[in-house]
Each structure stands twice: as C-alpha cells, then as structure tokens.
Design a protein around this motif. Structure first.
Motif, PDB file in Angstrom:
ATOM      1  N   GLU A 148     -10.174   4.197  -2.721  1.00  0.00           N
ATOM      2  CA  GLU A 148     -10.666   4.538  -1.395  1.00  0.00           C
ATOM      3  C   GLU A 148     -10.856   6.023  -1.228  1.00  0.00           C
ATOM      4  O   GLU A 148     -11.673   6.534  -0.456  1.00  0.00           O
ATOM      5  CB  GLU A 148      -9.531   4.053  -0.348  1.00  0.00           C
ATOM      6  N   ILE A 149     -10.350   6.897  -1.942  1.00  0.00           N
ATOM      7  CA  ILE A 149     -10.435   8.300  -1.987  1.00  0.00           C
ATOM      8  C   ILE A 149     -12.078   8.814  -1.926  1.00  0.00           C
ATOM      9  O   ILE A 149     -12.582   9.532  -1.254  1.00  0.00           O
ATOM     10  CB  ILE A 149      -9.726   8.988  -2.880  1.00  0.00           C
ATOM     11  N   ASP A 150     -12.860   7.650  -2.765  1.00  0.00           N
ATOM     12  CA  ASP A 150     -14.183   8.077  -2.857  1.00  0.00           C
ATOM     13  C   ASP A 150     -15.034   7.621  -1.821  1.00  0.00           C
ATOM     14  O   ASP A 150     -16.434   8.025  -1.626  1.00  0.00           O
ATOM     15  CB  ASP A 150     -14.797   7.464  -4.154  1.00  0.00           C
ATOM     16  N   ILE A 197      -7.953   6.927   2.845  1.00  0.00           N
ATOM     17  CA  ILE A 197      -7.032   6.376   1.606  1.00  0.00           C
ATOM     18  C   ILE A 197      -6.680   5.046   1.805  1.00  0.00           C
ATOM     19  O   ILE A 197      -7.170   4.318   2.630  1.00  0.00           O
ATOM     20  CB  ILE A 197      -5.728   7.258   2.054  1.00  0.00           C
ATOM     21  N   THR A 207       0.045   2.910  -0.778  1.00  0.00           N
ATOM     22  CA  THR A 207       0.811   4.049  -0.875  1.00  0.00           C
ATOM     23  C   THR A 207       2.198   3.879  -0.901  1.00  0.00           C
ATOM     24  O   THR A 207       3.162   4.616  -1.562  1.00  0.00           O
ATOM     25  CB  THR A 207       0.393   5.160   0.308  1.00  0.00           C
ATOM     26  N   ILE A 209      -4.570   7.067  -6.890  1.00  0.00           N
ATOM     27  CA  ILE A 209      -4.915   7.198  -5.458  1.00  0.00           C
ATOM     28  C   ILE A 209      -5.618   8.485  -5.223  1.00  0.00           C
ATOM     29  O   ILE A 209      -6.926   8.845  -4.648  1.00  0.00           O
ATOM     30  CB  ILE A 209      -3.701   7.027  -4.374  1.00  0.00           C
ATOM     31  N   PHE A 210      -5.117   9.596  -5.853  1.00  0.00           N
ATOM     32  CA  PHE A 210      -5.891  11.049  -5.855  1.00  0.00           C
ATOM     33  C   PHE A 210      -7.331  11.001  -6.296  1.00  0.00           C
ATOM     34  O   PHE A 210      -8.492  11.598  -5.841  1.00  0.00           O
ATOM     35  CB  PHE A 210      -5.184  12.055  -6.362  1.00  0.00           C
ATOM     36  N   GLY A 229      -8.944   7.862  -7.436  1.00  0.00           N
ATOM     37  CA  GLY A 229      -9.484   6.883  -7.602  1.00  0.00           C
ATOM     38  C   GLY A 229      -9.683   6.070  -8.829  1.00  0.00           C
ATOM     39  O   GLY A 229     -10.736   5.283  -9.105  1.00  0.00           O
TER      40      GLY A 229
END
Length: 257
Positions: free
Chosen positions: A133-135, A139, A145, A161-162, A164
């Motif tokens: 999702e970060i891209d 988020i 999370t 997550i940070f 992707g």
C-alpha cells in the motif's frame, strides 16, 4: 445464495470460499467484499467445521483491493471502505472453526490482509505476498498493521509495510507468513487434506481452542491465562471430551460429534 464474483462450495463439512474475478486477478471491489461476507456467514450458519479461502485461476489469490474504486474516495468514503474490509477480515478471524488461506498466486495489499486474517496459510511455490500500500500513498487498512507483526515480528513487519516488500513463497515461509509451501499443482490436494483433518476433530474443542488463541492477542497475559483455565474446564462433560478420553483409555479411534 449465489453471487457473481464469489463461490461457496462444500466438501462434507468443509466450506470453500473462492473469489472469482480472475480477469481482475481477483481484486476486491465492494460487491465482492459484500458477497464474501455473506458467503462466510452462510458457511457459519451451516456449521462448517473448516473454511478455506482461495482465488479463482492460476495467477492470483487476491491481488489486492480495487484501486480504480479507491482512487477518488473521500475521507468519509474511505472510512466506509475500510469498515467493509475489516468486517470481512474480522469474520474470517472470528469464524467459529479454523480458516485456511490457500494462497495460489499474488496476494498483495488487501489480499495479503485477508490471508493474515485466516488461522493457517498454505502457499503454492509461485505465490508472492506483500503489503504494497505504501507505493499507493496509503497504509494497510484492513488489519495488517496489527496482524502482521504477530506473525513475523516487528522488524520484518516494518520492512514489509515501510518498503512495500514482496516476498516469494519460500521467503514468506521463512518469515513465518506461510506454514507450508507446496508445488502449484499440489496446493488444492494439500489444503483439502488439511481441511479434512481439521474437520474431523471435535468441533467444540476446536472452537474453544481458536477463541483462546485469539484472546491471547486481545488481553494481558494474566487475563489470557485465566481465560484458558476457564475454557479448558468448560469442555469437561461435553460429548467429545468424554468420547475422546474413553476412546484413548479403550485404545480405539474416537467418534466425535
């Protein structure tokens, strides 16, 4: 009930929910999420003893949420969209029998989150999974999370997550995301056998075990241990407890309800 983009099939007491949008890599739009919620509820009402979640076709489990739908959402609309995704993931997590994600290809974003909400995950060798999702400038919004760090630890969850990051099946298994990786052509048979083994176990004890495991994520350790003690004691006097222990003493196979 029947739905255009979701199938609900039965093999004895095992229910299989298949997201059926192969032309869109099984991406989740609003009608599909609503159909998933209804199919899961129907499987619960019919007392499925195990539930399998998978995707149609050979390319994707669930490639993610429908980005075309999301791109112009307002904050209020995004809240409703998040609520719907959470409702489906929560239904999988709280389902009264074990749930198995049969990850047969891409599982990105919301697809990864649906797999995370299941109790067990079995992947084909070609599976690829990630919270990407970060891209997209956002988020994870359907539980990653919170659920991902419990499976893979804080460091790996943060990297996924940070950044992707997308993990292939073996890397995801090493991280703790998948319990088993099998050849693509064997995935269905392996999951069927696993689900059948689960369905043959005593249903009340299985439901209680799942509830106790889930509670461990929601309460302090002391409260969770107290919950386990009460849950353990509550099973005594049930048919399956008496049958299981009697069969053990008599050296025979138990016949559970």
């Amino acid at each position: 009930m029947s739905w255009e983009t979701v199938q609900l099939d039965w093999n004895d007491a095992v229910a299989t929910v298949t997201v059926d949008r192969p032309d869109a890599l099984n991406a989740l739009n609003e009608p599909t999420l609503e159909a998933m919620a209804e199919a899961i509820a129907e499987a619960e009402a019919k007392e499925a003893r195990a539930l399998v979640l998978t995707g149609a076709g050979d390319s994707a489990f669930i490639a993610g949420a429908d980005i075309a739908h999301m791109q112009d959402l307002s904050v209020a609309e995004a809240q409703s969209w998040g609520d719907l995704g959470h409702a489906v993931a929560d239904a999988l997590e709280s389902f009264p029998a074990p749930t198995i994600a049969a990850v047969n290809g891409y599982a990105f974003g919301g697809g990864c989150e649906m797999a995370l909400a299941c109790d067990l995950r079995v992947a084909s060798e070609s599976a690829v999974i990630g919270n990407t999702e970060i891209d997209l400038g956002i988020i994870p919004g359907w539980g990653a999370t919170q659920r991902l760090p419990r499976l893979v630890g804080a460091e790996t969850a943060r990297r996924m997550i940070f950044l992707g990051e997308r993990l292939d099946a073996e890397s995801a298994a090493e991280a703790g995301l998948f319990g088993e990786v099998v050849p693509d052509e064997e995935l269905e048979d392996v999951v069927d056998e696993l689900a059948s083994r689960i369905a043959a176990k005593p249903s009340v004890a299985m439901r209680t075990a799942k509830q106790s495991l889930n509670y461990s994520h929601e309460a302090p350790r002391s409260a969770a241990l107290e919950y386990e003690k009460r849950a353990f004691a509550s099973l005594f006097g049930t048919h399956d407890q008496r049958e299981g222990m009697t069969a053990f003493v008599e050296d025979r196979e138990p016949e559970f309800e």
